[in-house]
Design a protein around this motif. Structure first.
Motif, PDB file in Angstrom:
ATOM      1  N   PRO A 115       0.808  -1.230   0.000  1.00  0.00           N
ATOM      2  CA  PRO A 115       0.000   0.000   0.000  1.00  0.00           C
ATOM      3  C   PRO A 115       0.838   1.276   0.000  1.00  0.00           C
ATOM      4  O   PRO A 115       1.916   1.313   0.601  1.00  0.00           O
ATOM      5  CB  PRO A 115      -0.808  -0.093   1.301  1.00  0.00           C
ATOM      6  N   LYS A 116       0.298   2.256  -0.680  1.00  0.00           N
ATOM      7  CA  LYS A 116       0.951   3.572  -0.715  1.00  0.00           C
ATOM      8  C   LYS A 116       0.242   4.568   0.197  1.00  0.00           C
ATOM      9  O   LYS A 116       0.706   5.677   0.392  1.00  0.00           O
ATOM     10  CB  LYS A 116       1.000   4.100  -2.154  1.00  0.00           C
ATOM     11  N   LEU A 117      -0.926   4.206   0.680  1.00  0.00           N
ATOM     12  CA  LEU A 117      -1.655   5.013   1.667  1.00  0.00           C
ATOM     13  C   LEU A 117      -1.436   4.345   3.013  1.00  0.00           C
ATOM     14  O   LEU A 117      -1.802   3.182   3.198  1.00  0.00           O
ATOM     15  CB  LEU A 117      -3.148   5.019   1.338  1.00  0.00           C
ATOM     16  N   LEU A 118      -0.813   5.061   3.924  1.00  0.00           N
ATOM     17  CA  LEU A 118      -0.397   4.439   5.180  1.00  0.00           C
ATOM     18  C   LEU A 118      -0.893   5.209   6.387  1.00  0.00           C
ATOM     19  O   LEU A 118      -1.091   6.424   6.324  1.00  0.00           O
ATOM     20  CB  LEU A 118       1.140   4.417   5.269  1.00  0.00           C
ATOM     21  N   GLN A 119      -1.012   4.455   7.480  1.00  0.00           N
ATOM     22  CA  GLN A 119      -1.351   5.115   8.734  1.00  0.00           C
ATOM     23  C   GLN A 119      -0.118   5.766   9.350  1.00  0.00           C
ATOM     24  O   GLN A 119      -0.205   6.771  10.007  1.00  0.00           O
ATOM     25  CB  GLN A 119      -1.935   4.078   9.685  1.00  0.00           C
ATOM     26  N   GLN A 120       1.030   5.123   9.155  1.00  0.00           N
ATOM     27  CA  GLN A 120       2.257   5.751   9.644  1.00  0.00           C
ATOM     28  C   GLN A 120       3.357   5.586   8.600  1.00  0.00           C
ATOM     29  O   GLN A 120       3.293   4.705   7.760  1.00  0.00           O
ATOM     30  CB  GLN A 120       2.717   5.156  10.988  1.00  0.00           C
ATOM     31  N   GLY A 121       4.352   6.475   8.687  1.00  0.00           N
ATOM     32  CA  GLY A 121       5.430   6.436   7.693  1.00  0.00           C
ATOM     33  C   GLY A 121       6.491   5.439   8.097  1.00  0.00           C
ATOM     34  O   GLY A 121       6.441   4.865   9.179  1.00  0.00           O
ATOM     35  N   ALA A 122       7.456   5.242   7.199  1.00  0.00           N
ATOM     36  CA  ALA A 122       8.502   4.273   7.488  1.00  0.00           C
ATOM     37  C   ALA A 122       9.788   4.938   7.940  1.00  0.00           C
ATOM     38  O   ALA A 122      10.450   4.474   8.842  1.00  0.00           O
ATOM     39  CB  ALA A 122       8.775   3.423   6.267  1.00  0.00           C
ATOM     40  N   GLU A 123      10.127   6.030   7.304  1.00  0.00           N
ATOM     41  CA  GLU A 123      11.495   6.526   7.452  1.00  0.00           C
ATOM     42  C   GLU A 123      11.584   7.761   8.350  1.00  0.00           C
ATOM     43  O   GLU A 123      12.515   8.520   8.261  1.00  0.00           O
ATOM     44  CB  GLU A 123      12.085   6.856   6.079  1.00  0.00           C
ATOM     45  N   GLY A 124      10.597   7.985   9.191  1.00  0.00           N
ATOM     46  CA  GLY A 124      10.660   9.150  10.074  1.00  0.00           C
ATOM     47  C   GLY A 124       9.850  10.305   9.523  1.00  0.00           C
ATOM     48  O   GLY A 124       9.565  10.353   8.324  1.00  0.00           O
ATOM     49  N   GLY A 125       9.523  11.236  10.422  1.00  0.00           N
ATOM     50  CA  GLY A 125       8.489  12.228  10.166  1.00  0.00           C
ATOM     51  C   GLY A 125       8.707  13.283   9.102  1.00  0.00           C
ATOM     52  O   GLY A 125       7.764  13.673   8.422  1.00  0.00           O
ATOM     53  N   ALA A 126       9.949  13.764   8.942  1.00  0.00           N
ATOM     54  CA  ALA A 126      10.147  15.022   8.218  1.00  0.00           C
ATOM     55  C   ALA A 126       9.682  14.997   6.761  1.00  0.00           C
ATOM     56  O   ALA A 126       9.191  16.003   6.273  1.00  0.00           O
ATOM     57  CB  ALA A 126      11.616  15.408   8.275  1.00  0.00           C
ATOM     58  N   TYR A 133      -7.840  11.353   4.807  1.00  0.00           N
ATOM     59  CA  TYR A 133      -8.351  10.013   4.536  1.00  0.00           C
ATOM     60  C   TYR A 133      -9.685   9.903   5.275  1.00  0.00           C
ATOM     61  O   TYR A 133      -9.743   9.491   6.423  1.00  0.00           O
ATOM     62  CB  TYR A 133      -7.342   8.969   5.030  1.00  0.00           C
ATOM     63  N   PHE A 134     -10.749  10.311   4.614  1.00  0.00           N
ATOM     64  CA  PHE A 134     -12.063  10.425   5.254  1.00  0.00           C
ATOM     65  C   PHE A 134     -11.911  11.279   6.517  1.00  0.00           C
ATOM     66  O   PHE A 134     -11.424  12.389   6.425  1.00  0.00           O
ATOM     67  CB  PHE A 134     -12.665   9.039   5.493  1.00  0.00           C
ATOM     68  N   ASP A 135     -12.241  10.719   7.682  1.00  0.00           N
ATOM     69  CA  ASP A 135     -12.142  11.564   8.881  1.00  0.00           C
ATOM     70  C   ASP A 135     -10.806  11.396   9.620  1.00  0.00           C
ATOM     71  O   ASP A 135     -10.666  11.754  10.763  1.00  0.00           O
ATOM     72  CB  ASP A 135     -13.327  11.255   9.818  1.00  0.00           C
ATOM     73  N   ARG A 136      -9.839  10.818   8.894  1.00  0.00           N
ATOM     74  CA  ARG A 136      -8.544  10.608   9.536  1.00  0.00           C
ATOM     75  C   ARG A 136      -7.440  11.217   8.697  1.00  0.00           C
ATOM     76  O   ARG A 136      -7.665  11.633   7.572  1.00  0.00           O
ATOM     77  CB  ARG A 136      -8.253   9.103   9.621  1.00  0.00           C
TER      78      ARG A 136
END
Ligand code: AMO
Length: 389
Positions: A115-126, A133-136
């Motif tokens: 998936p390319k739509l994720l709840q969290q990233g892989a490589e850190g925030g910046a 994504y709807f209400d999120r």
């Protein structure tokens, strides 16, 4: 096409002399051998029809020799793409993509799409792009990192993915895009970095050989630019790189300028365009929570980069497959393990030791095509300032 006043039917002569350049026409005629024509053949028209006229003036010349600024070219990209030399870059890209795919398949890899739509990233925030994504809130994937690792626990022992990666990369450089194509690989039951490097260099050498052979077979203008790479690629430990850069023991990550300088030194010294920078210090990879730490080698990880003439093309290494260590690494990187529950679950029911790499296709296309800027390696590039066309 041959048009001679007096010999060509007047209506046809008028048609061709008044139809604007770059219009789309359908022409019927007789093909004849011709010593003067570029490809040895010419078409003597008997019928012509205008399918779609071009507006005048053109914002960008297609046949003119005069070069336009890259920005102008990218603003009017479809016209720019009509130039044979520009199209040639995408012919090279097509063959490289196929060459890599074949090289992976020949080694028993399974092709995956994560998936390319994720709840969290892989490589850190910046460098994450948030999306509604709807209400999120969701994020665009910077890398398939977490998923390719999870698949190791699914028993998929060798996977590869060719897919877009998104990075909110604010730097306006020749080598950074906000959307690029990442060639990712992950393999199970590897413990040492060299096992991964050997596989990576085998895939690269094979993919380039396939690409070169296909392009040579059709006399492609970029064929000779695809190097015949020899294995093994030189391996230069990070500590040696820091000595070469005149800052021994600094344990600072390598910037673009450092990579360039190292490239000049190492290509000259080894005579090889590809080389590995190995044994990245744990301090430099502190945020790379998924990098394996070795108990008997506390200061270094097995992480490496693969560079080509001073540009980083790939990075990878052995991963942390022990859940307790992984959780500790997440915490040490300032991340909350609870945010990674879906990823961490894959480590709870048996996870083999594994490792892999991520490889930037656009950088390779850019460097092999010999064009000035990575933007030219993509049809419609995306960067800090460009979202259209
Ligand atoms: P890394 O962040 O080093 O590693 O990325 C891997 C490779 O992707 C390419 N790349 C880029 N290309 C164009 N524009 C960008 N903004 C950009 N950012 C990266 C580079 C780089 O070497 N998950 C790890 C890989 C792994 O460990 O398997 C990762 O993404 O060629």
């Amino acid at each position: 096409m041959t048009l001679k006043k007096g010999t060509t039917e007047p209506a046809l002569f008028d048609f061709f002399s008044t139809t604007p350049r770059e219009s789309v026409v359908e022409v019927e005629g007789t093909v004849q051998a011709s010593a003067k024509a570029q490809r040895g053949l010419e078409l003597v028209p008997t019928r012509a029809e205008l399918l779609s006229p071009s507006e005048v003036p053109l914002p960008l010349g297609v046949v003119d020799k005069v070069g336009a600024e890259l920005d102008t070219r990218l603003n009017h990209r479809v016209l720019d793409l009509r130039k044979p030399a520009v199209r040639a870059i995408f012919e090279l890209r097509t063959q490289l993509l196929d060459g890599f795919r074949q090289a992976f398949l020949a080694r028993g890899f399974l092709e995956v799409e994560t998936p390319k739509l994720l709840q969290q990233g892989a490589e850190g925030g910046a460098t994450l792009f948030p999306v509604d994504y709807f209400d999120r809130r969701a994020f665009l994937a910077q890398s398939p990192q977490l998923y390719k690792q999870m698949l190791m626990s699914a028993g998929f022992e060798r996977v590869f993915e060719i897919a877009p990666a998104f990075r909110a990369e604010p730097s306006d450089t020749l080598r950074h895009l906000t959307e690029f194509t990442s060639l990712d690989a992950e393999v199970a039951y590897v413990r040492e970095a060299d096992e991964i490097r050997e596989l990576l260099e085998a895939v690269v050498v094979d993919a380039l050989a396939r690409t070169r052979a296909r392009l040579l077979a059709v006399g492609h203008p970029l064929a000779e630019r695809v190097p015949v790479a020899a294995r093994p690629f030189p391996r230069v430990p990070f500590a040696e790189c820091e000595r070469l850069l005149g800052r021994p023991g600094a344990e600072e990550d390598l910037g673009t300028e450092d990579e360039k300088r190292l490239g000049e030194i190492l290509v000259e010294r080894t005579g090889q365009p590809f080389y590995f920078l190995t044994d990245f210090p744990t301090a430099v990879k502190a945020r790379t929570f998924y990098a394996r730490r070795y108990d008997d080698r506390p200061g270094v990880t097995g992480y490496f980069d693969l560079d080509f003439r001073g540009v980083e093309l790939a990075s990878g290494g052995p991963r942390e497959h022990r859940l307790d260590r992984l959780v500790a690494n997440l915490r040490a990187a300032g991340l909350d393990p609870a945010d990674f529950a879906g990823y961490l679950e894959a480590f709870r029911y048996g996870m083999p030791p594994h490792g892999g790499w991520g490889f930037g296709l656009d950088r390779l296309v850019w460097l092999l095509a010999g064009v000035g800027n990575i933007r030219e390696s993509r049809l419609f590039p995306r960067d800090r300032y460009r979202l259209t066309p």
